[in-house]
Design a protein around this motif. Structure first.
Motif, PDB file in Angstrom:
ATOM      1  N   GLU A  65       0.834  -1.201   0.000  1.00  0.00           N
ATOM      2  CA  GLU A  65       0.000   0.000   0.000  1.00  0.00           C
ATOM      3  C   GLU A  65       0.873   1.258   0.000  1.00  0.00           C
ATOM      4  N   VAL A  66       0.597   2.180  -0.927  1.00  0.00           N
ATOM      5  CA  VAL A  66       1.296   3.458  -0.975  1.00  0.00           C
ATOM      6  C   VAL A  66       0.691   4.357   0.100  1.00  0.00           C
ATOM      7  N   VAL A  67       1.520   4.799   1.043  1.00  0.00           N
ATOM      8  CA  VAL A  67       1.016   5.626   2.137  1.00  0.00           C
ATOM      9  C   VAL A  67       1.562   7.056   2.115  1.00  0.00           C
ATOM     10  N   LYS A  68       2.560   7.314   1.282  1.00  0.00           N
ATOM     11  CA  LYS A  68       3.088   8.671   1.192  1.00  0.00           C
ATOM     12  C   LYS A  68       3.745   8.862  -0.165  1.00  0.00           C
ATOM     13  N   ARG A  69       3.439  10.011  -0.785  1.00  0.00           N
ATOM     14  CA  ARG A  69       4.086  10.389  -2.040  1.00  0.00           C
ATOM     15  C   ARG A  69       4.815  11.706  -1.803  1.00  0.00           C
ATOM     16  N   PHE A  70       5.867  11.947  -2.593  1.00  0.00           N
ATOM     17  CA  PHE A  70       6.631  13.174  -2.366  1.00  0.00           C
ATOM     18  C   PHE A  70       7.414  13.579  -3.599  1.00  0.00           C
ATOM     19  N   GLN A  71       7.839  14.845  -3.590  1.00  0.00           N
ATOM     20  CA  GLN A  71       8.733  15.408  -4.599  1.00  0.00           C
ATOM     21  C   GLN A  71       9.943  15.957  -3.861  1.00  0.00           C
ATOM     22  N   VAL A  72      11.104  15.937  -4.541  1.00  0.00           N
ATOM     23  CA  VAL A  72      12.334  16.432  -3.930  1.00  0.00           C
ATOM     24  C   VAL A  72      13.054  17.329  -4.930  1.00  0.00           C
ATOM     25  N   ASP A  73      13.466  18.495  -4.476  1.00  0.00           N
ATOM     26  CA  ASP A  73      14.366  19.355  -5.230  1.00  0.00           C
ATOM     27  C   ASP A  73      15.731  19.233  -4.571  1.00  0.00           C
ATOM     28  N   ILE A  74      16.744  18.951  -5.366  1.00  0.00           N
ATOM     29  CA  ILE A  74      18.089  18.715  -4.835  1.00  0.00           C
ATOM     30  C   ILE A  74      19.052  19.692  -5.490  1.00  0.00           C
ATOM     31  N   HIS A  75      19.838  20.331  -4.651  1.00  0.00           N
ATOM     32  CA  HIS A  75      20.919  21.183  -5.159  1.00  0.00           C
ATOM     33  C   HIS A  75      22.225  20.561  -4.677  1.00  0.00           C
ATOM     34  N   ASP A  80      35.500  21.470  -1.753  1.00  0.00           N
ATOM     35  CA  ASP A  80      36.757  20.760  -1.501  1.00  0.00           C
ATOM     36  C   ASP A  80      36.592  19.324  -2.004  1.00  0.00           C
ATOM     37  N   ASP A  81      36.799  18.324  -1.137  1.00  0.00           N
ATOM     38  CA  ASP A  81      36.664  16.933  -1.576  1.00  0.00           C
ATOM     39  C   ASP A  81      35.329  16.329  -1.147  1.00  0.00           C
ATOM     40  N   GLN A  82      34.355  17.178  -0.857  1.00  0.00           N
ATOM     41  CA  GLN A  82      33.047  16.699  -0.418  1.00  0.00           C
ATOM     42  C   GLN A  82      31.963  17.057  -1.427  1.00  0.00           C
ATOM     43  N   LEU A  83      30.952  16.212  -1.500  1.00  0.00           N
ATOM     44  CA  LEU A  83      29.754  16.480  -2.262  1.00  0.00           C
ATOM     45  C   LEU A  83      28.664  16.837  -1.267  1.00  0.00           C
ATOM     46  N   ILE A  84      28.106  18.026  -1.396  1.00  0.00           N
ATOM     47  CA  ILE A  84      27.046  18.493  -0.501  1.00  0.00           C
ATOM     48  C   ILE A  84      25.728  18.429  -1.270  1.00  0.00           C
ATOM     49  N   LEU A  85      24.752  17.718  -0.722  1.00  0.00           N
ATOM     50  CA  LEU A  85      23.424  17.618  -1.333  1.00  0.00           C
ATOM     51  C   LEU A  85      22.397  18.239  -0.398  1.00  0.00           C
ATOM     52  N   GLU A  86      21.745  19.288  -0.864  1.00  0.00           N
ATOM     53  CA  GLU A  86      20.653  19.919  -0.116  1.00  0.00           C
ATOM     54  C   GLU A  86      19.352  19.412  -0.705  1.00  0.00           C
ATOM     55  N   GLU A  87      18.616  18.631   0.075  1.00  0.00           N
ATOM     56  CA  GLU A  87      17.373  18.029  -0.389  1.00  0.00           C
ATOM     57  C   GLU A  87      16.192  18.725   0.277  1.00  0.00           C
ATOM     58  N   HIS A  88      15.212  19.118  -0.540  1.00  0.00           N
ATOM     59  CA  HIS A  88      13.993  19.776  -0.055  1.00  0.00           C
ATOM     60  C   HIS A  88      12.795  18.928  -0.475  1.00  0.00           C
ATOM     61  N   PHE A  89      12.154  18.288   0.525  1.00  0.00           N
ATOM     62  CA  PHE A  89      11.038  17.370   0.288  1.00  0.00           C
ATOM     63  C   PHE A  89       9.706  18.092   0.437  1.00  0.00           C
ATOM     64  N   ASP A  92       2.779  14.699  -0.039  1.00  0.00           N
ATOM     65  CA  ASP A  92       1.407  14.847  -0.521  1.00  0.00           C
ATOM     66  C   ASP A  92       0.451  15.373   0.541  1.00  0.00           C
ATOM     67  N   ASP A  93       0.818  15.308   1.814  1.00  0.00           N
ATOM     68  CA  ASP A  93      -0.034  15.847   2.873  1.00  0.00           C
ATOM     69  C   ASP A  93       0.271  17.325   3.156  1.00  0.00           C
ATOM     70  N   GLY A  94       1.165  17.929   2.364  1.00  0.00           N
ATOM     71  CA  GLY A  94       1.510  19.344   2.528  1.00  0.00           C
ATOM     72  C   GLY A  94       2.717  19.600   3.404  1.00  0.00           C
ATOM     73  N   SER A  95       3.204  18.591   4.085  1.00  0.00           N
ATOM     74  CA  SER A  95       4.369  18.782   4.953  1.00  0.00           C
ATOM     75  C   SER A  95       5.649  18.874   4.119  1.00  0.00           C
ATOM     76  N   THR A  96       6.680  19.439   4.731  1.00  0.00           N
ATOM     77  CA  THR A  96       7.974  19.582   4.059  1.00  0.00           C
ATOM     78  C   THR A  96       9.079  19.088   4.981  1.00  0.00           C
ATOM     79  N   GLN A  97      10.229  18.834   4.395  1.00  0.00           N
ATOM     80  CA  GLN A  97      11.389  18.364   5.159  1.00  0.00           C
ATOM     81  C   GLN A  97      12.641  18.744   4.392  1.00  0.00           C
ATOM     82  N   GLU A  98      13.709  18.987   5.119  1.00  0.00           N
ATOM     83  CA  GLU A  98      14.999  19.244   4.492  1.00  0.00           C
ATOM     84  C   GLU A  98      16.022  18.268   5.052  1.00  0.00           C
ATOM     85  N   ARG A  99      16.929  17.840   4.186  1.00  0.00           N
ATOM     86  CA  ARG A  99      18.040  16.981   4.605  1.00  0.00           C
ATOM     87  C   ARG A  99      19.267  17.471   3.842  1.00  0.00           C
ATOM     88  N   ILE A 100      20.358  17.625   4.544  1.00  0.00           N
ATOM     89  CA  ILE A 100      21.614  18.007   3.903  1.00  0.00           C
ATOM     90  C   ILE A 100      22.610  16.874   4.118  1.00  0.00           C
TER      91      ILE A 100
END
Length: 186
Positions: A65-75, A80-89, A92-100
């Protein structure tokens, strides 16, 4: 030895007492990332993620059963020698989340990563078009936080498209899966 244990797993499948052993042996069916070594195009996370990427996904419970759908914008950017990913979720319920994520390629070719909601380090191994991450995600649900073991597989389809499938486990039992489709913006 693992072949013998995998055969034993099938022999004991009907025995309720053997359940803990069966859970431990669940790794017998998990592929090794080196299986994909000859697959093209070769997945380089820096090349794919530097810039802007969009993703669409869903979480399915063990039942399917699908219980959550989402979209993510990633920058993504290289620092230096690191890859930084800023994720903005956006869910479908209107909530948002960020993960770096802060990711770093190791001398042996493996990857290490950290994020605010990841316990310890994520460990990644790449071969060919595939990257397999394993980490513990701190997942908030209804005011509680659960430690979920993530087995995260990314497969590069072409220079602009990637598919990601993740198994989420608690105490070795799969509770659900996350499926994502990534598209690199031009």
């Amino acid at each position: 030895m693992w072949n013998l244990l995998c055969k034993l797993r099938h022999t004991l499948a009907g025995n309720v007492i053997a359940m803990p052993l069966l859970l431990l042996l669940g790794a017998c069916s998990s592929p090794d990332v080196t299986h994909y070594a000859a697959q093209q195009p070769v997945f380089d996370p820096v090349q794919f993620f530097v810039g802007k990427t969009e993703a669409w996904g869903m979480f399915q419970q063990r039942s399917g059963e699908v219980v959550k759908r989402f979209q993510v914008d990633i920058h993504g950017r290289q620092q230096d020698d690191q890859l930084i990913l800023e994720e903005h979720f956006r869910y479908d319920d209107g909530s948002t989340q960020e993960r770096i994520w802060t990711l770093q390629r190791q001398a042996d070719g493996s990857w290490r990563g950290r994020a605010g909601d990841v316990l310890g380090e994520a460990i990644g191994h790449a071969a060919g078009n595939a990257l397999n991450w394993r980490y513990t995600l701190l997942l908030p649900v209804n005011g509680k936080t659960y430690e979920m073991q993530m087995d995260d597989w990314m497969f590069l389809i072409d220079d602009h498209t990637m598919i990601n499938r993740t198994s989420m486990r608690k105490f070795g039992v799969e509770v659900g899966q996350v499926t994502l489709f990534f598209r690199k913006r031009s």
